[in-house]
Motif scaffolding. Structure first.
Motif, PDB file in Angstrom:
ATOM      1  N   MET A  60      38.679  38.792 -63.516  1.00  0.00           N
ATOM      2  CA  MET A  60      38.410  37.431 -63.974  1.00  0.00           C
ATOM      3  C   MET A  60      39.712  36.763 -64.395  1.00  0.00           C
ATOM      4  O   MET A  60      40.506  37.350 -65.128  1.00  0.00           O
ATOM      5  N   LYS A  61      39.935  35.561 -63.912  1.00  0.00           N
ATOM      6  CA  LYS A  61      41.139  34.824 -64.248  1.00  0.00           C
ATOM      7  C   LYS A  61      41.012  34.245 -65.659  1.00  0.00           C
ATOM      8  O   LYS A  61      40.037  33.563 -65.974  1.00  0.00           O
ATOM      9  N   LEU A  62      42.055  34.525 -66.486  1.00  0.00           N
ATOM     10  CA  LEU A  62      42.047  34.034 -67.859  1.00  0.00           C
ATOM     11  C   LEU A  62      42.732  32.677 -67.952  1.00  0.00           C
ATOM     12  O   LEU A  62      43.810  32.474 -67.396  1.00  0.00           O
ATOM     13  N   THR A  63      42.092  31.763 -68.661  1.00  0.00           N
ATOM     14  CA  THR A  63      42.738  30.487 -68.939  1.00  0.00           C
ATOM     15  C   THR A  63      43.721  30.667 -70.092  1.00  0.00           C
ATOM     16  O   THR A  63      43.716  31.685 -70.797  1.00  0.00           O
ATOM     17  N   LYS A  64      44.561  29.652 -70.286  1.00  0.00           N
ATOM     18  CA  LYS A  64      45.503  29.721 -71.400  1.00  0.00           C
ATOM     19  C   LYS A  64      44.761  29.857 -72.718  1.00  0.00           C
ATOM     20  O   LYS A  64      45.183  30.636 -73.601  1.00  0.00           O
ATOM     21  N   GLN A  65      43.671  29.162 -72.882  1.00  0.00           N
ATOM     22  CA  GLN A  65      42.904  29.243 -74.121  1.00  0.00           C
ATOM     23  C   GLN A  65      42.293  30.625 -74.304  1.00  0.00           C
ATOM     24  O   GLN A  65      42.228  31.144 -75.432  1.00  0.00           O
ATOM     25  N   ASP A  66      41.865  31.252 -73.189  1.00  0.00           N
ATOM     26  CA  ASP A  66      41.344  32.618 -73.261  1.00  0.00           C
ATOM     27  C   ASP A  66      42.436  33.572 -73.751  1.00  0.00           C
ATOM     28  O   ASP A  66      42.194  34.442 -74.598  1.00  0.00           O
ATOM     29  N   ILE A  67      43.628  33.408 -73.191  1.00  0.00           N
ATOM     30  CA  ILE A  67      44.744  34.279 -73.566  1.00  0.00           C
ATOM     31  C   ILE A  67      45.061  34.120 -75.049  1.00  0.00           C
ATOM     32  O   ILE A  67      45.220  35.105 -75.777  1.00  0.00           O
ATOM     33  N   ILE A  68      45.142  32.871 -75.495  1.00  0.00           N
ATOM     34  CA  ILE A  68      45.452  32.613 -76.901  1.00  0.00           C
ATOM     35  C   ILE A  68      44.399  33.226 -77.808  1.00  0.00           C
ATOM     36  O   ILE A  68      44.722  33.894 -78.805  1.00  0.00           O
ATOM     37  N   ALA A  69      43.123  33.058 -77.472  1.00  0.00           N
ATOM     38  CA  ALA A  69      42.039  33.602 -78.290  1.00  0.00           C
ATOM     39  C   ALA A  69      42.093  35.129 -78.328  1.00  0.00           C
ATOM     40  O   ALA A  69      41.896  35.743 -79.385  1.00  0.00           O
ATOM     41  N   ASN A  70      42.379  35.748 -77.182  1.00  0.00           N
ATOM     42  CA  ASN A  70      42.439  37.207 -77.127  1.00  0.00           C
ATOM     43  C   ASN A  70      43.643  37.753 -77.900  1.00  0.00           C
ATOM     44  O   ASN A  70      43.559  38.804 -78.542  1.00  0.00           O
ATOM     45  N   VAL A  71      44.761  37.039 -77.812  1.00  0.00           N
ATOM     46  CA  VAL A  71      45.939  37.451 -78.582  1.00  0.00           C
ATOM     47  C   VAL A  71      45.622  37.411 -80.080  1.00  0.00           C
ATOM     48  O   VAL A  71      45.957  38.339 -80.831  1.00  0.00           O
ATOM     49  N   GLU A  72      44.954  36.347 -80.506  1.00  0.00           N
ATOM     50  CA  GLU A  72      44.599  36.234 -81.924  1.00  0.00           C
ATOM     51  C   GLU A  72      43.675  37.360 -82.356  1.00  0.00           C
ATOM     52  O   GLU A  72      43.823  37.925 -83.451  1.00  0.00           O
ATOM     53  N   SER A  73      42.729  37.732 -81.503  1.00  0.00           N
ATOM     54  CA  SER A  73      41.799  38.815 -81.832  1.00  0.00           C
ATOM     55  C   SER A  73      42.535  40.154 -81.915  1.00  0.00           C
ATOM     56  O   SER A  73      42.293  40.954 -82.829  1.00  0.00           O
ATOM     57  N   LEU A  74      43.422  40.403 -80.967  1.00  0.00           N
ATOM     58  CA  LEU A  74      44.178  41.664 -80.974  1.00  0.00           C
ATOM     59  C   LEU A  74      45.111  41.734 -82.180  1.00  0.00           C
ATOM     60  O   LEU A  74      45.281  42.794 -82.791  1.00  0.00           O
ATOM     61  N   PHE A  75      45.703  40.600 -82.525  1.00  0.00           N
ATOM     62  CA  PHE A  75      46.577  40.559 -83.708  1.00  0.00           C
ATOM     63  C   PHE A  75      45.773  40.876 -84.962  1.00  0.00           C
ATOM     64  O   PHE A  75      46.206  41.668 -85.807  1.00  0.00           O
ATOM     65  N   ALA A  76      44.616  40.264 -85.103  1.00  0.00           N
ATOM     66  CA  ALA A  76      43.771  40.499 -86.275  1.00  0.00           C
ATOM     67  C   ALA A  76      43.355  41.967 -86.368  1.00  0.00           C
ATOM     68  O   ALA A  76      43.209  42.515 -87.467  1.00  0.00           O
ATOM     69  N   ALA A  77      43.180  42.611 -85.208  1.00  0.00           N
ATOM     70  CA  ALA A  77      42.800  44.023 -85.164  1.00  0.00           C
ATOM     71  C   ALA A  77      44.010  44.950 -85.275  1.00  0.00           C
ATOM     72  O   ALA A  77      43.857  46.167 -85.200  1.00  0.00           O
ATOM     73  N   LYS A  78      45.199  44.378 -85.446  1.00  0.00           N
ATOM     74  CA  LYS A  78      46.451  45.121 -85.563  1.00  0.00           C
ATOM     75  C   LYS A  78      46.771  45.932 -84.311  1.00  0.00           C
ATOM     76  O   LYS A  78      47.462  46.944 -84.369  1.00  0.00           O
ATOM     77  N   LYS A  79      46.283  45.462 -83.179  1.00  0.00           N
ATOM     78  CA  LYS A  79      46.629  46.066 -81.892  1.00  0.00           C
ATOM     79  C   LYS A  79      47.820  45.301 -81.325  1.00  0.00           C
ATOM     80  O   LYS A  79      47.722  44.538 -80.367  1.00  0.00           O
ATOM     81  N   TYR A  80      48.965  45.506 -81.993  1.00  0.00           N
ATOM     82  CA  TYR A  80      50.120  44.662 -81.745  1.00  0.00           C
ATOM     83  C   TYR A  80      50.701  44.838 -80.341  1.00  0.00           C
ATOM     84  O   TYR A  80      51.103  43.854 -79.707  1.00  0.00           O
ATOM     85  N   GLU A  81      50.767  46.051 -79.851  1.00  0.00           N
ATOM     86  CA  GLU A  81      51.335  46.269 -78.518  1.00  0.00           C
ATOM     87  C   GLU A  81      50.481  45.592 -77.454  1.00  0.00           C
ATOM     88  O   GLU A  81      51.006  44.964 -76.526  1.00  0.00           O
ATOM     89  N   ASP A  82      49.156  45.727 -77.578  1.00  0.00           N
ATOM     90  CA  ASP A  82      48.268  45.063 -76.619  1.00  0.00           C
ATOM     91  C   ASP A  82      48.414  43.551 -76.708  1.00  0.00           C
ATOM     92  O   ASP A  82      48.441  42.845 -75.686  1.00  0.00           O
ATOM     93  N   ALA A  83      48.519  43.039 -77.934  1.00  0.00           N
ATOM     94  CA  ALA A  83      48.693  41.597 -78.113  1.00  0.00           C
ATOM     95  C   ALA A  83      50.004  41.135 -77.515  1.00  0.00           C
ATOM     96  O   ALA A  83      50.077  40.060 -76.884  1.00  0.00           O
ATOM     97  N   LEU A  84      51.050  41.948 -77.654  1.00  0.00           N
ATOM     98  CA  LEU A  84      52.354  41.585 -77.118  1.00  0.00           C
ATOM     99  C   LEU A  84      52.326  41.571 -75.591  1.00  0.00           C
ATOM    100  O   LEU A  84      52.888  40.658 -74.951  1.00  0.00           O
ATOM    101  N   ASP A  85      51.672  42.566 -74.998  1.00  0.00           N
ATOM    102  CA  ASP A  85      51.546  42.590 -73.535  1.00  0.00           C
ATOM    103  C   ASP A  85      50.832  41.340 -73.031  1.00  0.00           C
ATOM    104  O   ASP A  85      51.243  40.730 -72.024  1.00  0.00           O
ATOM    105  N   LEU A  86      49.787  40.958 -73.729  1.00  0.00           N
ATOM    106  CA  LEU A  86      49.034  39.777 -73.318  1.00  0.00           C
ATOM    107  C   LEU A  86      49.861  38.510 -73.517  1.00  0.00           C
ATOM    108  O   LEU A  86      49.807  37.577 -72.692  1.00  0.00           O
ATOM    109  N   CYS A  87      50.656  38.468 -74.584  1.00  0.00           N
ATOM    110  CA  CYS A  87      51.551  37.320 -74.804  1.00  0.00           C
ATOM    111  C   CYS A  87      52.535  37.183 -73.650  1.00  0.00           C
ATOM    112  O   CYS A  87      52.760  36.083 -73.130  1.00  0.00           O
ATOM    113  N   ASN A  88      53.140  38.287 -73.266  1.00  0.00           N
ATOM    114  CA  ASN A  88      54.118  38.261 -72.170  1.00  0.00           C
ATOM    115  C   ASN A  88      53.459  37.792 -70.869  1.00  0.00           C
ATOM    116  O   ASN A  88      54.058  37.020 -70.103  1.00  0.00           O
TER     117      ASN A  88
END
Length: 459
Positions: free
Chosen positions: A1-29
């Motif tokens: 499934m293709k992620l929109t920019k808003q999807d990416i931002i929302a997922n990064v925020e969720s991963l950050f809140a869960a302290k899954k920093y490496e996953d959040a960083l990969d998604l940011c990149n």
């Protein structure tokens, strides 16, 4: 499934809140590769790297964010914080200046600019920054407390003490507060029985302990709650004061007034002259029998010239800035005919053996546990003709014993600013050799200390 920019931002925020920093960083990149001009994603990456302690990478990420043209005052502030962590204080100050151009009322940038200026010993600039922060936000206890600390360091006690009293409201101040409905003691209160209760560390209780004899004179009966390791030494030195562990439960009917240790300064010290007036000189008394036993254990004779050494601070935040290595102290170890005694607490025995084998320097090691046995440490200090040390509780103890100390000071603690010439006002036997600035080489101070000790030995 293709992620929109808003999807990416929302997922990064969720991963950050869960302290899954490496996953959040990969998604940011991934998101930045798709949307390189997105300030939100650039900011998220920068904050992630800062949170993960990757400060160099974080500064680069904040720079990319700034290049998008969407930077906020907070972004310059955060990049400046990263530069502070990297001890690049000039860049840190420049970033806080940039933040203040975006938002002149961003008081945290004044705070951090002042902190960096303090590290560089630009006292007047730091004072102005802290004052500005307090003008913008006069209710922040951290603003008040740090302005108080610098004011005390600059001998402005009338300004400093009231601000220092706000320490209890700061989340950065970790000492527990005594719950009591008794009034706080002052020298005008007329209370005949006073409870002085311990706060902060061993060194703090020793320096404020210089004021206990004055409290005893003014009030009559004093009970002091202190670090338990200090009780044997304090009880011998001040037999007319009752010392109990700082974890004790004290009956309310045992005292008319109470005061925390550091607030003794606020009650008694209004000018530099008041330190001389109210602070007891050489008030600690070592156990002479223990000192004699230590001399025999180490093979020290009356003809020996003994130099005690301490070089590491374990303080969580400022310890690394205060500490040095044994190798850096070689000019001191090169003093002909001197004997060296270890006063350093902690597990350093192997370090001493390896250093001695490599450099041919013999540092005597007693059986005293310098961390657990403070009464033994006092006796060990008593064996020394002079002590060369970084700022630590050992310096406080030696100064309160009246033993000559050559203090190599990292400019991190306010009370070493209270001096006449190079002599501490609290402990006149302590000479202060301040570091040029926080990241400067210790070499000039070490060489000056070595020269001073050599002159003392040959006097």
């Amino acid at each position: 499934m293709k992620l929109t920019k808003q999807d990416i931002i929302a997922n990064v925020e969720s991963l950050f809140a869960a302290k899954k920093y490496e996953d959040a960083l990969d998604l940011c990149n991934y998101g930045i590769a798709k949307h390189p001009s997105s300030g939100i994603l650039c900011r998220a990456k920068a904050k992630l790297l800062q949170t993960m302690g990757r400060f160099r990478q974080a500064t680069k990420a904040y720079s990319l964010l700034i290049d998008t043209g969407e930077a906020l005052a907070e972004d310059y502030y955060n990049r400046g914080m990263c530069y502070s962590e990297l001890q690049e204080y000039g860049k840190a100050i420049a970033d806080q200046d940039s933040a203040l151009k975006v938002d002149p009322n961003f008081y945290m940038s004044y705070m951090q600019r002042g902190a960096s200026q303090w590290e560089l010993r630009r006292w007047d600039d730091a004072l102005e920054s802290f004052r500005k922060a307090n003008e913008i936000n006069s209710t922040d206890p951290n603003c008040q407390w740090i302005l108080g600390l610098l004011s005390l360091q600059m001998n402005d006690f009338k300004t400093g003490w009231p601000l220092y009293e706000t320490r209890w409201k700061s989340e950065r101040f970790k000492s527990p507060r005594l719950n009591s409905d008794k009034p706080q003691w002052t020298k005008e209160s007329g209370a005949k029985s006073v409870l002085v209760w311990g706060e902060q560390g061993v060194g703090d209780q020793i320096i404020y302990g210089t004021l206990l004899p004055t409290v005893r004179t003014l009030s009559g009966q004093v009970t002091a709650m202190v670090e338990p390791r200090l009780i044997p030494l304090f009880s011998r030195s001040m037999p007319d004061i009752e010392f109990i562990p700082n974890t004790s439960q004290v009956p309310a009917d045992k005292h008319e007034a109470q005061i925390p240790f550091a607030s003794l300064g606020a009650s008694l010290i209004e000018t530099k002259e008041d330190i001389t007036r109210y602070a007891k000189r050489e008030y600690l008394k070592a156990d002479e029998a223990k000192a004699k036993a230590i001399r025999e254990e180490l093979g020290i004779t009356d003809d020996d010239f003994v130099v005690g050494i301490s070089w590491i601070s374990s303080a969580m935040k400022i310890g690394p800035h205060k500490s040095m290595s044994l190798v850096e102290m070689m000019p001191i170890f090169s003093i002909p005919g001197a004997k060296f005694v270890n006063l350093q607490y902690g597990h350093v025995k192997q370090d001493l053996l390896e250093f001695g084998a490599k450099h041919g320097v013999k540092i005597l090691q007693s059986s005293v546990d310098c961390w657990k046995d403070l009464d033994g440490l006092a006796a060990l200090c008593q064996v020394c003709d002079v002590i060369a040390s970084i700022s630590s509780s050992t310096v406080h103890m030696a100064g309160a014993l009246g033993i000559p100390v050559m203090l190599m000071d990292a400019n991190k603690l306010w009370y070493w600013g209270n001096k006449e010439g190079d002599r501490s006002l609290w402990y006149p036997s302590v000479r202060i050799f301040p570091r040029d600035y926080v990241t400067a080489s210790w070499k000039p101070q070490i060489e000056a200390v070595a020269y001073a000790i050599h002159e003392m030995k040959n006097a």
